[in-house]
Design a protein around this motif. Structure first.
Motif, PDB file in Angstrom:
ATOM      1  N   UNK A 197       0.753  -1.245  -0.112  1.00  0.00           N
ATOM      2  CA  UNK A 197       0.061   0.056   0.026  1.00  0.00           C
ATOM      3  C   UNK A 197       0.903   1.408   0.120  1.00  0.00           C
ATOM      4  N   UNK A 198       2.221   1.077   0.439  1.00  0.00           N
ATOM      5  CA  UNK A 198       3.082   2.314   0.475  1.00  0.00           C
ATOM      6  C   UNK A 198       4.436   2.417  -0.363  1.00  0.00           C
ATOM      7  N   UNK A 199       4.831   1.336  -0.530  1.00  0.00           N
ATOM      8  CA  UNK A 199       5.991   1.222  -1.387  1.00  0.00           C
ATOM      9  C   UNK A 199       5.819   0.478  -2.630  1.00  0.00           C
ATOM     10  N   UNK A 200       6.148   1.367  -3.632  1.00  0.00           N
ATOM     11  CA  UNK A 200       5.999   0.786  -5.148  1.00  0.00           C
ATOM     12  C   UNK A 200       6.854  -0.236  -5.815  1.00  0.00           C
ATOM     13  N   UNK A 201       7.976  -0.576  -4.953  1.00  0.00           N
ATOM     14  CA  UNK A 201       8.958  -1.594  -5.574  1.00  0.00           C
ATOM     15  C   UNK A 201       8.627  -2.648  -4.532  1.00  0.00           C
ATOM     16  N   UNK A 202       7.636  -2.834  -3.615  1.00  0.00           N
ATOM     17  CA  UNK A 202       7.555  -3.729  -2.765  1.00  0.00           C
ATOM     18  C   UNK A 202       6.009  -4.551  -3.098  1.00  0.00           C
ATOM     19  N   UNK A 203       6.033  -6.064  -2.685  1.00  0.00           N
ATOM     20  CA  UNK A 203       4.752  -6.711  -3.261  1.00  0.00           C
ATOM     21  C   UNK A 203       4.711  -7.640  -2.172  1.00  0.00           C
ATOM     22  N   UNK A 204       3.641  -8.338  -2.177  1.00  0.00           N
ATOM     23  CA  UNK A 204       3.317  -9.402  -1.266  1.00  0.00           C
ATOM     24  C   UNK A 204       2.847 -10.641  -1.915  1.00  0.00           C
ATOM     25  N   UNK A 205       3.560 -11.832  -1.704  1.00  0.00           N
ATOM     26  CA  UNK A 205       3.232 -13.075  -2.582  1.00  0.00           C
ATOM     27  C   UNK A 205       2.256 -13.940  -1.435  1.00  0.00           C
ATOM     28  N   UNK A 206       1.323 -14.166  -1.856  1.00  0.00           N
ATOM     29  CA  UNK A 206       0.340 -15.000  -1.008  1.00  0.00           C
ATOM     30  C   UNK A 206       0.073 -16.295  -1.537  1.00  0.00           C
ATOM     31  N   UNK A 207       0.478 -17.207  -0.638  1.00  0.00           N
ATOM     32  CA  UNK A 207       0.225 -18.715  -0.937  1.00  0.00           C
ATOM     33  C   UNK A 207      -0.507 -19.275   0.309  1.00  0.00           C
ATOM     34  N   UNK A 208      -1.822 -19.701  -0.009  1.00  0.00           N
ATOM     35  CA  UNK A 208      -2.556 -20.419   1.034  1.00  0.00           C
ATOM     36  C   UNK A 208      -2.639 -19.364   2.224  1.00  0.00           C
ATOM     37  N   UNK A 209      -2.912 -18.223   1.943  1.00  0.00           N
ATOM     38  CA  UNK A 209      -3.168 -17.362   2.779  1.00  0.00           C
ATOM     39  C   UNK A 209      -2.012 -16.851   3.631  1.00  0.00           C
ATOM     40  N   UNK A 210      -0.888 -17.216   3.514  1.00  0.00           N
ATOM     41  CA  UNK A 210       0.396 -16.692   4.152  1.00  0.00           C
ATOM     42  C   UNK A 210       0.700 -15.661   3.186  1.00  0.00           C
ATOM     43  N   UNK A 211       1.412 -14.479   3.558  1.00  0.00           N
ATOM     44  CA  UNK A 211       1.990 -13.275   2.954  1.00  0.00           C
ATOM     45  C   UNK A 211       3.538 -13.284   3.152  1.00  0.00           C
ATOM     46  N   UNK A 212       4.142 -13.430   2.128  1.00  0.00           N
ATOM     47  CA  UNK A 212       5.509 -13.020   2.328  1.00  0.00           C
ATOM     48  C   UNK A 212       5.951 -11.669   1.692  1.00  0.00           C
ATOM     49  N   UNK A 213       6.798 -10.771   2.087  1.00  0.00           N
ATOM     50  CA  UNK A 213       7.022  -9.436   1.432  1.00  0.00           C
ATOM     51  C   UNK A 213       8.188  -9.880   0.439  1.00  0.00           C
ATOM     52  N   UNK A 214       8.122  -9.048  -0.865  1.00  0.00           N
ATOM     53  CA  UNK A 214       8.935  -9.262  -1.806  1.00  0.00           C
ATOM     54  C   UNK A 214       9.435  -7.991  -2.165  1.00  0.00           C
ATOM     55  N   UNK A 215      10.616  -7.863  -2.794  1.00  0.00           N
ATOM     56  CA  UNK A 215      11.174  -6.669  -3.469  1.00  0.00           C
ATOM     57  C   UNK A 215      11.223  -6.712  -4.984  1.00  0.00           C
ATOM     58  N   UNK A 216      11.003  -5.702  -5.731  1.00  0.00           N
ATOM     59  CA  UNK A 216      11.499  -6.044  -7.253  1.00  0.00           C
ATOM     60  C   UNK A 216      12.868  -5.584  -7.116  1.00  0.00           C
ATOM     61  N   UNK A 217      13.685  -5.931  -8.207  1.00  0.00           N
ATOM     62  CA  UNK A 217      15.213  -5.668  -8.282  1.00  0.00           C
ATOM     63  C   UNK A 217      15.320  -4.105  -8.228  1.00  0.00           C
ATOM     64  N   UNK A 218      16.217  -3.751  -7.778  1.00  0.00           N
ATOM     65  CA  UNK A 218      16.571  -2.108  -7.450  1.00  0.00           C
ATOM     66  C   UNK A 218      16.372  -1.472  -8.771  1.00  0.00           C
ATOM     67  N   UNK A 219      15.449  -0.438  -8.591  1.00  0.00           N
ATOM     68  CA  UNK A 219      15.167   0.290  -9.928  1.00  0.00           C
ATOM     69  C   UNK A 219      13.873   0.044 -10.812  1.00  0.00           C
ATOM     70  N   UNK A 220      13.286  -1.107 -10.433  1.00  0.00           N
ATOM     71  CA  UNK A 220      12.160  -1.492 -10.827  1.00  0.00           C
ATOM     72  C   UNK A 220      10.974  -1.364 -10.037  1.00  0.00           C
ATOM     73  N   UNK A 221       9.687  -1.371 -10.364  1.00  0.00           N
ATOM     74  CA  UNK A 221       8.582  -1.268  -9.551  1.00  0.00           C
ATOM     75  C   UNK A 221       7.436  -2.132  -9.661  1.00  0.00           C
ATOM     76  N   UNK A 222       6.795  -2.538  -8.907  1.00  0.00           N
ATOM     77  CA  UNK A 222       5.580  -3.545  -9.122  1.00  0.00           C
ATOM     78  C   UNK A 222       4.344  -3.140  -9.721  1.00  0.00           C
ATOM     79  N   UNK A 223       4.150  -3.705 -10.791  1.00  0.00           N
ATOM     80  CA  UNK A 223       2.758  -3.442 -11.679  1.00  0.00           C
ATOM     81  C   UNK A 223       1.618  -4.508 -11.254  1.00  0.00           C
ATOM     82  N   UNK A 224       0.749  -4.272 -10.658  1.00  0.00           N
ATOM     83  CA  UNK A 224      -0.040  -5.403 -10.489  1.00  0.00           C
ATOM     84  C   UNK A 224      -1.102  -5.650 -11.741  1.00  0.00           C
ATOM     85  N   UNK A 225      -0.963  -4.892 -12.605  1.00  0.00           N
ATOM     86  CA  UNK A 225      -1.821  -5.114 -14.013  1.00  0.00           C
ATOM     87  C   UNK A 225      -1.369  -5.985 -14.768  1.00  0.00           C
TER      88      UNK A 225
END
Length: 242
Positions: A35-63
């Motif tokens: 919700x706050x960091x554009x190069x961070x995302x959450x990987x959800x597997x069976x309801x468990x969320x793990x924080x992930x980061x894009x490679x430095x310089x890239x950002x996450x696009x949910x689309x």
């Protein structure tokens, strides 16, 4: 003792990592933006969320429909997700990945393509400037960069396109005006869109006619009649008549 008990309760409430409980996964497994960091995302597997980061310089696009959803910032609308991970600069790359302007702010026609800190210096097509907001080379007025040296629009022999516009016999603006070379009858210049110079030449046996703005027979151009008199190859070429 009381402080220890409170601390233990806090640990149980947040989870061992202190992170997986910060994001509540939707019902469907997948990758979801922070919700706050554009190069961070959450990987959800069976309801468990793990924080992930894009490679430095890239950002996450949910689309993005493919699994790798990290892309160049100019392709992604981050909205309120304004935070980013700390940069990992290397050489001229301010971040490990991306397209970045030359470190010399007066050099606007060159930029770096950085991939994991390895970079390639790229020069824009003559007359264009690099635009960081689009990651491409554009016309200088679109880039809007200040303090640029204009060497990109000057040929090796010193020719640059005149600022004055050129009109045809009907008074219409000539989009790609042509100009005779000052000392070489065979050569001439073309200014693409009026600003980007190109050094061109007529085929052997012809010279540039400034009046018609075409290549022509030497006898039809005053001052260039004898241009090929000492050239046996040109002498065998058929000449055009006016």
């Amino acid at each position: 003792m009381k402080l220890f008990v409170l601390a233990a309760v806090a640990i149980l409430a947040t989870g061992a990592s202190g992170q997986s409980q910060a994001y509540k996964c939707p019902a469907k497994d997948g990758q979801y933006e922070d919700s706050r960091q554009c190069d961070k995302y959450w990987e959800c597997v069976e309801g468990e969320a793990k924080p992930k980061l894009c490679p430095d310089g890239l950002v996450f696009d949910p689309l993005i429909r493919k699994r790798n959803k990290c892309d160049q910032p100019f392709n992604v609308e981050c909205g309120d997700r304004t935070e980013l991970q700390a940069p990992q600069p290397k050489g001229p790359c301010p971040r490990r990945n991306g397209f970045f302007a030359h470190e010399d702010l007066t050099v606007c026609n060159k930029f770096y393509n950085c991939i994991e800190g390895d970079y390639t210096e790229i020069t824009c097509t003559n007359g264009l400037h690099f635009d960081e907001y689009s990651g491409t080379c554009v016309w200088p007025d679109s880039a809007g960069r200040q303090g640029c040296k204009d060497n990109a629009n000057v040929l090796k022999d010193g020719f640059s396109c005149p600022k004055e516009t050129q009109k045809d016999a009907n008074g219409n603006l000539v989009v790609h005006p042509k100009f005779a070379h000052p000392t070489d009858c065979q050569r001439f210049y073309v200014c693409l869109n009026g600003v980007e110079p190109r050094d061109l030449g007529c085929q052997v046996g012809e010279v540039y006619n400034e009046e018609s703005q075409r290549c022509d027979a030497p006898e039809n151009v005053q001052g260039c009649e004898d241009w090929y008199k000492d050239d046996p190859a040109a002498a065998s070429k058929p000449t055009k008549k006016a």
